[in-house]
Design a protein around this motif. Structure first.
Motif, PDB file in Angstrom:
ATOM      1  N   LYS A  29      -4.373  -7.035   5.273  1.00  0.00           N
ATOM      2  CA  LYS A  29      -3.665  -5.787   5.571  1.00  0.00           C
ATOM      3  C   LYS A  29      -3.499  -4.937   4.307  1.00  0.00           C
ATOM      4  N   LEU A  30      -3.100  -5.589   3.196  1.00  0.00           N
ATOM      5  CA  LEU A  30      -2.853  -4.863   1.947  1.00  0.00           C
ATOM      6  C   LEU A  30      -4.135  -4.264   1.375  1.00  0.00           C
ATOM      7  N   THR A  31      -5.244  -4.995   1.480  1.00  0.00           N
ATOM      8  CA  THR A  31      -6.528  -4.495   0.970  1.00  0.00           C
ATOM      9  C   THR A  31      -6.894  -3.181   1.663  1.00  0.00           C
ATOM     10  N   ALA A  32      -6.692  -3.127   2.971  1.00  0.00           N
ATOM     11  CA  ALA A  32      -6.993  -1.903   3.736  1.00  0.00           C
ATOM     12  C   ALA A  32      -6.049  -0.764   3.332  1.00  0.00           C
ATOM     13  N   GLU A  33      -4.766  -1.085   3.138  1.00  0.00           N
ATOM     14  CA  GLU A  33      -3.785  -0.050   2.765  1.00  0.00           C
ATOM     15  C   GLU A  33      -4.065   0.495   1.368  1.00  0.00           C
ATOM     16  N   VAL A  34      -4.437  -0.384   0.446  1.00  0.00           N
ATOM     17  CA  VAL A  34      -4.758   0.046  -0.923  1.00  0.00           C
ATOM     18  C   VAL A  34      -6.000   0.947  -0.918  1.00  0.00           C
ATOM     19  N   ALA A  35      -7.008   0.567  -0.137  1.00  0.00           N
ATOM     20  CA  ALA A  35      -8.237   1.367  -0.038  1.00  0.00           C
ATOM     21  C   ALA A  35      -7.913   2.775   0.480  1.00  0.00           C
ATOM     22  N   GLU A  58      -8.325   6.414  -1.566  1.00  0.00           N
ATOM     23  CA  GLU A  58      -9.053   7.574  -1.033  1.00  0.00           C
ATOM     24  C   GLU A  58      -8.261   8.865  -1.227  1.00  0.00           C
ATOM     25  N   LYS A  59      -6.935   8.723  -1.308  1.00  0.00           N
ATOM     26  CA  LYS A  59      -6.069   9.887  -1.552  1.00  0.00           C
ATOM     27  C   LYS A  59      -5.836  10.105  -3.049  1.00  0.00           C
ATOM     28  N   GLY A  60      -6.510   9.296  -3.866  1.00  0.00           N
ATOM     29  CA  GLY A  60      -6.384   9.443  -5.320  1.00  0.00           C
ATOM     30  C   GLY A  60      -5.199   8.715  -5.921  1.00  0.00           C
ATOM     31  N   VAL A  61      -4.619   7.770  -5.164  1.00  0.00           N
ATOM     32  CA  VAL A  61      -3.461   7.013  -5.653  1.00  0.00           C
ATOM     33  C   VAL A  61      -3.839   5.539  -5.802  1.00  0.00           C
ATOM     34  N   THR A  62      -3.682   4.997  -7.012  1.00  0.00           N
ATOM     35  CA  THR A  62      -3.896   3.567  -7.228  1.00  0.00           C
ATOM     36  C   THR A  62      -2.531   2.888  -7.352  1.00  0.00           C
ATOM     37  N   PRO A  63      -2.123   2.086  -6.355  1.00  0.00           N
ATOM     38  CA  PRO A  63      -0.834   1.397  -6.464  1.00  0.00           C
ATOM     39  C   PRO A  63      -0.786   0.561  -7.749  1.00  0.00           C
ATOM     40  N   THR A  64       0.303   0.718  -8.516  1.00  0.00           N
ATOM     41  CA  THR A  64       0.377   0.080  -9.830  1.00  0.00           C
ATOM     42  C   THR A  64       1.711  -0.629 -10.028  1.00  0.00           C
ATOM     43  N   LEU A  65       1.610  -1.889 -10.451  1.00  0.00           N
ATOM     44  CA  LEU A  65       2.784  -2.695 -10.798  1.00  0.00           C
ATOM     45  C   LEU A  65       2.894  -2.778 -12.312  1.00  0.00           C
ATOM     46  N   ALA A  66       4.071  -2.440 -12.839  1.00  0.00           N
ATOM     47  CA  ALA A  66       4.348  -2.674 -14.258  1.00  0.00           C
ATOM     48  C   ALA A  66       5.124  -3.981 -14.383  1.00  0.00           C
ATOM     49  N   LEU A 123       5.880  -9.411  -3.160  1.00  0.00           N
ATOM     50  CA  LEU A 123       6.012  -8.522  -4.325  1.00  0.00           C
ATOM     51  C   LEU A 123       4.908  -7.459  -4.311  1.00  0.00           C
ATOM     52  N   VAL A 124       3.667  -7.896  -4.101  1.00  0.00           N
ATOM     53  CA  VAL A 124       2.518  -6.977  -4.085  1.00  0.00           C
ATOM     54  C   VAL A 124       2.653  -5.984  -2.927  1.00  0.00           C
ATOM     55  N   SER A 125       3.116  -6.470  -1.778  1.00  0.00           N
ATOM     56  CA  SER A 125       3.288  -5.577  -0.615  1.00  0.00           C
ATOM     57  C   SER A 125       4.334  -4.501  -0.903  1.00  0.00           C
ATOM     58  N   HIS A 126       5.348  -4.850  -1.693  1.00  0.00           N
ATOM     59  CA  HIS A 126       6.373  -3.869  -2.071  1.00  0.00           C
ATOM     60  C   HIS A 126       5.786  -2.774  -2.963  1.00  0.00           C
ATOM     61  N   VAL A 127       4.873  -3.166  -3.844  1.00  0.00           N
ATOM     62  CA  VAL A 127       4.215  -2.171  -4.715  1.00  0.00           C
ATOM     63  C   VAL A 127       3.424  -1.186  -3.859  1.00  0.00           C
ATOM     64  N   VAL A 128       2.697  -1.714  -2.879  1.00  0.00           N
ATOM     65  CA  VAL A 128       1.886  -0.866  -1.992  1.00  0.00           C
ATOM     66  C   VAL A 128       2.791   0.045  -1.171  1.00  0.00           C
ATOM     67  N   GLU A 129       3.900  -0.509  -0.680  1.00  0.00           N
ATOM     68  CA  GLU A 129       4.862   0.292   0.098  1.00  0.00           C
ATOM     69  C   GLU A 129       5.464   1.401  -0.758  1.00  0.00           C
ATOM     70  N   ALA A 130       5.802   1.054  -2.016  1.00  0.00           N
ATOM     71  CA  ALA A 130       6.358   2.055  -2.940  1.00  0.00           C
ATOM     72  C   ALA A 130       5.353   3.172  -3.196  1.00  0.00           C
ATOM     73  N   ALA A 131       4.076   2.818  -3.328  1.00  0.00           N
ATOM     74  CA  ALA A 131       3.024   3.822  -3.542  1.00  0.00           C
ATOM     75  C   ALA A 131       2.893   4.733  -2.317  1.00  0.00           C
ATOM     76  N   LYS A 132       3.004   4.148  -1.127  1.00  0.00           N
ATOM     77  CA  LYS A 132       2.926   4.938   0.111  1.00  0.00           C
ATOM     78  C   LYS A 132       4.104   5.914   0.196  1.00  0.00           C
ATOM     79  N   LYS A 133       5.296   5.438  -0.163  1.00  0.00           N
ATOM     80  CA  LYS A 133       6.483   6.313  -0.157  1.00  0.00           C
ATOM     81  C   LYS A 133       6.308   7.444  -1.170  1.00  0.00           C
ATOM     82  N   HIS A 134       5.765   7.107  -2.334  1.00  0.00           N
ATOM     83  CA  HIS A 134       5.536   8.096  -3.400  1.00  0.00           C
ATOM     84  C   HIS A 134       4.562   9.180  -2.922  1.00  0.00           C
ATOM     85  N   CYS A 135       3.548   8.747  -2.178  1.00  0.00           N
ATOM     86  CA  CYS A 135       2.538   9.672  -1.606  1.00  0.00           C
ATOM     87  C   CYS A 135       3.180  10.681  -0.664  1.00  0.00           C
ATOM     88  N   ASN A 136       4.149  10.171   0.102  1.00  0.00           N
ATOM     89  CA  ASN A 136       4.780  11.020   1.125  1.00  0.00           C
ATOM     90  C   ASN A 136       5.885  11.893   0.554  1.00  0.00           C
TER      91      ASN A 136
END
Length: 283
Positions: free
Chosen positions: A17-23, A27-35, A270-283
């Motif tokens: 699921k996460l691989t598809a969401e990251v892809a 495509e929208k120019g956002v790379t989910p990133t964990l510091a 943890l990784v899913s939270h990073v992806v979710e945070a990136a999605k929220k940031h996009c919106n």
């Protein structure tokens, strides 16, 4: 013979699921990133960092490492937290704790923005769990328990659930999340009277007692679903949970193994939270 609720199957489904969401995000120019912010060179921190980085790589999440010396000043550490808060290319921040004794960990914890708090350590994140507002993120271990229940299609609605342990990391948030799934929840702790009798009433039992093999057959009943959060080292030097597995397996309906259960899923959360945070940031 109990069904084993193995973490590997949950992780595989989450990775897909996460691989598809990251892809889709890329495509929208956002790379989910964990510091990952680490102070010093503690072996367990480095080991977890390695595991988290590998899990991020698997689904395409980028990792930014911020490594500070063990004798870093409070001021310098706070500057780094603030820089990560303000970096729009960083979507989630993992701060390794405990910090060295000379640092004010509470100040660091509260300085992190809840929207980047993918480990669920800030009061803002915990408030989100308790109010259901969606601010911040739940602690990863508590959510890992829910992911296992969801993956194995264990319906919590109307069920009697007992949580052993009341920490802010697992017990309390897990109890609230079970309530969110419409379970009827009891929380046990060191002052609970006749805990075995209470635990035997549970249809779903989440154990975060923090003590190796503390939960023996007196606590268990036929058909229970047991989620064992504990990770301990026994006298033989082997990993074991808070539940005495050999007691539980012949009695309960299903149980998470240790190792290979909740801990396996926690990093994926943890990784899913990073992806979710990136999605929220996009919106």
């Amino acid at each position: 013979m109990a069904e084993l609720l193995k973490g590997a199957a949950v992780v595989a489904a989450m990775n897909e699921k996460l691989t598809a969401e990251v892809a889709a995000l890329k495509e929208k120019g956002v790379t989910p990133t964990l510091a990952i912010l680490r102070v010093g060179e503690r072996d367990d921190d480095i080991s977890y960092e390695r595991g988290a980085t590998k899990r991020c790589d698997t689904v395409g999440v980028a990792v930014k490492n911020v490594i500070l010396p063990a004798d870093v000043s409070q001021e310098e550490l706070m500057k780094n937290v603030e820089a990560l808060n303000n970096d729009n290319n960083v979507h989630g921040v993992l701060i390794f704790r405990p910090l060295p004794k000379h640092l004010d960990e509470e100040a660091v914890r509260q300085a992190l923005k809840p929207e980047k708090d993918v480990d669920g350590i800030t009061d803002g994140s915990l408030a989100g769990v308790f109010t259901g507002s969606g601010s911040g993120f739940p602690p990863c271990t508590a959510q890992a328990c829910m992911e296992i229940l969801d993956h194995y299609k264990i319906d919590c609605k109307g069920k009697r659930a007992v949580v052993i342990g009341r920490s802010l990391v697992v017990g309390k948030p897990a109890a609230i999340m079970l309530m969110g799934k419409n379970a009827t929840v009891t929380v046990c702790h060191t002052k609970t009277v006749d805990m075995p009798a209470v635990a035997r009433q549970a249809e779903i039992l989440i154990v975060a007692a923090g003590k190796a093999n503390a939960i023996t057959k007196e606590y268990l009943a036929p058909g229970q679903v047991v989620i064992d959060v504990g990770i301990n080292v026994n006298e033989e030097g082997k990993l074991c949970g808070d539940v005495k597995f050999d007691d539980a397996e012949p009695i309960v309906g299903a149980i998470t193994p240790v190792p290979g259960g909740v801990g396996t899923v926690t990093t994926s959360v943890l990784v899913s939270h990073v992806v979710e945070a990136a999605k929220k940031h996009c919106n």
